[in-house]
Design a protein around this motif. Structure first.
Motif, short mmCIF file in Angstrom:
data_model
loop_
_atom_site.label_atom_id
_atom_site.label_comp_id
_atom_site.label_asym_id
_atom_site.label_seq_id
_atom_site.Cartn_x
_atom_site.Cartn_y
_atom_site.Cartn_z
N TYR A 159 45.76 37.61 38.43
CA TYR A 159 44.73 36.20 38.12
C TYR A 159 45.01 35.92 39.81
CZ TYR A 159 43.93 36.27 33.70
OH TYR A 159 43.76 36.44 31.80
N LEU A 160 43.87 35.31 40.24
CA LEU A 160 43.77 34.57 41.71
C LEU A 160 43.88 32.99 41.80
CD1 LEU A 160 40.69 36.28 43.44
CD2 LEU A 160 43.66 36.78 43.32
N ILE A 161 44.19 32.04 42.50
CA ILE A 161 44.51 31.19 42.45
C ILE A 161 43.66 30.10 42.92
CG2 ILE A 161 45.42 28.32 43.64
CD1 ILE A 161 47.79 30.63 44.40
N SER A 162 42.70 29.61 41.98
CA SER A 162 41.01 28.72 41.55
C SER A 162 41.34 27.42 43.16
CB SER A 162 40.64 28.51 40.52
OG SER A 162 41.07 27.94 39.50
N LYS A 163 42.41 26.88 42.31
CA LYS A 163 42.79 25.34 42.93
C LYS A 163 44.52 25.08 42.70
CE LYS A 163 40.47 20.60 43.09
NZ LYS A 163 40.16 19.23 41.65
N THR A 184 49.99 23.71 52.61
CA THR A 184 50.72 24.35 51.83
C THR A 184 50.57 25.85 51.87
OG1 THR A 184 50.91 24.67 49.27
CG2 THR A 184 48.64 24.35 50.06
N PHE A 185 51.91 26.67 50.83
CA PHE A 185 51.70 28.01 51.28
C PHE A 185 50.58 28.62 50.14
CE2 PHE A 185 56.51 28.55 52.87
CZ PHE A 185 55.85 28.06 54.23
N LEU A 186 50.21 28.42 49.41
CA LEU A 186 49.46 28.34 47.93
C LEU A 186 47.26 28.02 47.83
CD1 LEU A 186 51.57 26.61 45.36
CD2 LEU A 186 51.72 28.91 46.03
N LYS A 187 47.36 28.91 48.90
CA LYS A 187 45.99 28.98 48.60
C LYS A 187 44.94 29.53 47.71
CE LYS A 187 47.50 28.23 53.19
NZ LYS A 187 46.89 26.02 54.10
N ALA A 188 43.66 29.10 47.86
CA ALA A 188 42.57 29.28 46.61
C ALA A 188 41.98 30.36 47.39
CB ALA A 188 41.76 28.03 46.77
N GLY A 189 41.96 31.29 46.17
CA GLY A 189 41.67 32.65 46.43
C GLY A 189 42.01 33.59 46.71
#
Length: 784
Positions: A159-163, A184-189
């Motif tokens: 699973y990838l981060i969408s938003k 943030t370290f959390l990046k979409a994609g």
């Protein structure tokens, strides 16, 4: 010779066969129905993962599995065999207990493996890395009473981060989080990764701690993942505070008072809540600092320079840690404790308490040691050291030392004469920059101003005596734990000879009166006993990250030494043109010297590592000097350098030291230095470590020296590189490391060109060869 070599091969073959047999025999000690566990393998079935991603996941999962099989070496298990053949000891001590339970290793059986537990671990770890539909199965493979477990993992799509969302509200703490959401370290994609989420929580916590939120915790942050909004394997993340976050964690606090207990001793004081003393009878106020120091052990300004908090400041975690680290780096406190106690809950203020326990200010230490080196010297040394850590009540350290030593030559091909040394030195170190300019350091380390003065008497019996005076003034400061600067504004050395004997002068001037014993002149020996005056600045910079728990670490030290430059320019000195200038009837040295020391360390695994080092140095005499001062030249050989050659007997270039007709060895030196070292280090058992190493390098001269032909640096320098190799044992007892390295020369630069490699001359069966070529180095600590 052939018989000897054949015997060695037979012994080696027999030893190898014994190991193989012992490894195979481990299964015969098993009880009926038992199987020796030899490890686990993981197979990943996924067509969407790239090869590197699959390899990384497989390696990570492998680390999670428990238990680990018995340790092995080249596929063999000698520690298990030692356990099996050693009888059960009657007591929990003695050689048998030590062999069986310390050296030996209890067998790991297939019955010790909980496959269901390991499958849960595999699935859980996979889900934490974004494989939400992971499944795992296991199978056992057995043969000859040995068994391994094969785990098959079907991770499914990652699973990838969408938003990434940071919901807003009107609170102050939310406003602070909004200010840093773009970092943030959390990046979409990017893939969903629990470790990255934890790092993001720590990032937000670190920022809030630096903005006054003292009571905040990363556990107050929740990152919610929603995978229902899309049909694709993607998740939408929401970063927000937990609903049950305590109110105090959302408040910004400022500093009210800063109180320092400069002589805190828990054994002598009655303590109230939080361990703070009740009575504060003798309080001094200095620049808004409240200092309790009844015996006036410290000047108040030392705390003003060290502590970063001021009244009214917003609490800042960085300043908090800086203050603690600076107090510790003063070197005068044994314990440093810090407390923050709310003094005004309505206005969100607290007092900062520093509870400091001083170390004993004075110490006296006597050291004695015996030593031997690869130049056939044996001797002893005695040192008496005195330290005062608070000389002027401002954490100034003053150190004094007196020492004496002697070295006696035992054996060796020539009479090198005995050496006697004694001397004294003193150092004053002030914990600040003493200068006509302002110097502000935000480092966690207190900068220091250092003054040094010393004297040494050195006598090489029957040859000469040297008096060496040295003094220096400079600064030492650290930007952080990795970067250190050492600037000596002025470093002065005066060397004065005395009692130069006729024996030594004869070697300098030469003697052809006896046709059967002609001694050619050797003017380079004169430079050893010349009067020397060296003064000028010196600077060194050190960078290292070897203290970090990383797989690959690096160390670098670069130094520059410039002597007599201004004096040479002002006086118009030109020694080559016969215009050598003097101060107090002593020619001063003029040169520029640079040295670079690079080291690289790589961990192979938890038990072994590879260490490498490269040293490049050059010294260039000019102006008032034709040659570099003898004491400032480079040397190679010895226990911390090229270990296959005795200390200071190698070089320069292809010069052959065996041709010198002196009745003693004199140190070989050069103006240019190249050295390379590589070492494989492995831990065998707790304190017992072994190593295999190779060293290479040499020194050369900048200018031609007729008395040392082949010593000048040229385009053929690579042909003049010396090479040595060997093995070593290191006994690591924590408080010291005793090192024994045995090395042999593989390439000797002063042999005839084309015959410098010595592989065809190696003959361990020859006593004469062993005497000349086996070099044993005994030392304390690692060579690099």
């Amino acid at each position: 010779m052939i018989k000897l070599k054949t015997s060695y091969y037979k012994i080696f073959a027999a030893f190898s066969l014994m190991l193989i047999i012992s490894s195979c025999c481990n299964t015969k000690f098993l009880q009926e129905g038992q199987m020796l566990y030899t490890g686990a393998k993981i197979t990943i079935k996924n067509d969407t993962l790239k090869k590197k991603e699959k390899s990384n996941l497989k390696e990570a999962l492998q680390d999670q599995l428990r238990p680990k099989p018995n340790s092995s070496f080249l596929g063999l298990r000698p520690r298990l065999y030692i356990y099996n053949i050693t009888k059960e000891p009657k007591k929990q001590k003695g050689i048998r207990y030590w062999l069986k339970y310390k050296i030996g290793e209890k067998p790991v059986l297939l019955g010790d493996v909980d496959r269901e537990f390991n499958k849960k671990i595999i699935v859980n770890y996979s889900e934490n890395k974004g494989f939400f539909n992971a499944k795992a199965s296991s199978d056992t493979i057995s043969k000859n009473r040995k068994a391994s477990v094969l785990y098959t993992v079907k991770p499914g799509a990652r699973y990838l981060i969408s938003k990434v969302n940071f919901p807003e509200d009107s609170t102050v703490i939310n406003s602070e989080i909004q200010n840093i959401k773009d970092k943030t370290f959390l990046k979409a994609g990017n893939p969903f990764d629990l470790d990255v989420i934890k790092a993001e929580r720590e990032r937000i916590n670190e920022h809030l701690k630096n903005r006054g939120f003292y009571y905040f915790s990363p556990d107050n942050i929740i990152v919610q993942a929603d995978s229902t909004v899309q049909k694709e394997p993607k998740v939408e993340l929401f970063v927000k505070l937990k609903k049950n976050t305590p109110q105090i964690s959302k408040e910004q606090f400022t500093i009210d008072k800063t109180i320092v207990f400069a002589d805190y001793n828990i054994a002598d004081l009655k303590l109230g809540k939080y361990g703070i003393p009740y009575n504060t009878d003798s309080v001094k106020v200095y620049n808004n600092l409240y200092i309790i120091d009844p015996q006036n052990k410290f000047k108040p300004k030392i705390f003003d320079r060290t502590l970063y908090f001021e009244k009214g400041d917003l609490y800042n975690r960085t300043d908090h840690n800086l203050s603690l680290n600076r107090l510790i780096s003063l070197g005068v406190f044994k314990f440093v404790k810090n407390e923050f106690i709310v003094s005004d809950s309505l206005n969100h203020k607290f007092d900062a308490y520093y509870l400091l326990t001083p170390r004993p200010f004075q110490s006296l230490r006597l050291e004695t040691l015996g030593k031997t080196n690869s130049a056939n010297y044996t001797g002893g040394e005695i040192n008496l050291n005195w330290t005062n850590r608070n000389f002027f009540r401002g954490a100034e350290q003053i150190k004094g030392a007196i020492y004496g030593a002697f070295d006696v030559q035992v054996g060796g091909p020539k009479d090198a004469n005995n050496i006697i040394r004694f001397g004294a030195n003193a150092q004053l170190s002030i914990p600040r920059i003493v200068a006509p300019f302002k110097f502000h350091s935000s480092s966690a380390y207190v900068p220091r101003t250092n003054f040094n003065i010393g004297y040494e008497f050195l006598s090489r019996t029957a040859l000469y005596t040297l008096h060496n005076f040295n003094t220096s003034f400079g600064y030492l400061w650290k930007e952080n734990e990795r970067k250190e600067h050492d600037l000596k504004v002025l470093d002065v050395t005066l060397v004065a000879p005395q009692n130069v004997t006729d024996k030594y002068l004869l070697q300098i001037k030469g003697d052809d009166s006896d046709p059967n014993n002609i001694i050619p002149p050797n003017p380079s020996l004169q430079r050893v006993v010349d009067k020397q005056l060296i003064f000028g600045p010196a600077y060194s910079f050190t960078y290292t990250n070897t203290m970090l728990p990383k797989k690959n670490t690096f160390y670098y030290k670069g130094s520059v030494d410039i002597a007599g430059t201004i004096a040479g320019l002002v006086s118009g000195a030109d020694a080559k043109a016969g215009k050598q200038k003097e101060f107090f009837n002593i020619p001063f040295s003029q040169y520029a010297k640079m040295e670079h020391d690079f080291r690289y360390y790589r961990k192979v695994n938890s038990k072994s590592s590879i260490a490498t080092r490269a040293i490049v140095g050059i010294g260039f005499p000019y102006g008032n000097s034709v040659y570099m001062p003898y004491t400032k030249q480079f040397y190679v050989g010895g226990s911390n350098s090229i270990r296959a050659f005795r200390a200071r007997t190698l070089g320069p270039g292809s010069y052959d030291p065996r041709k010198q007709n002196a009745t003693f060895f004199f140190d070989q030196s050069g103006d240019i230095k190249l050295e390379f070292n590589a070492e494989y280090r492995a831990n065998i058992y707790k304190f017992l470590n072994v190593a295999a190493f190779a060293d290479a390098g040499n020194v050369w001269l900048v200018n031609e020296d007729p008395t040392r032909p082949g010593g000048k640096f040229s385009k053929d320098f690579a042909k003049e590189i010396a090479v040595g190799a060997g093995v070593g044992v290191r006994l690591d007892f924590s408080i010291l490391i005793l090192r024994l390295d045995l090395a042999i020369p593989l390439r000797i630069p002063y042999y005839e060109e084309g015959k410098r490699w010595t592989f065809d001359q190696i003959n361990f069966g020859s006593g004469a060869w062993r005497k000349d070529n086996l070099i044993l180095n005994i030392a304390i600590g690692y060579p690099f």
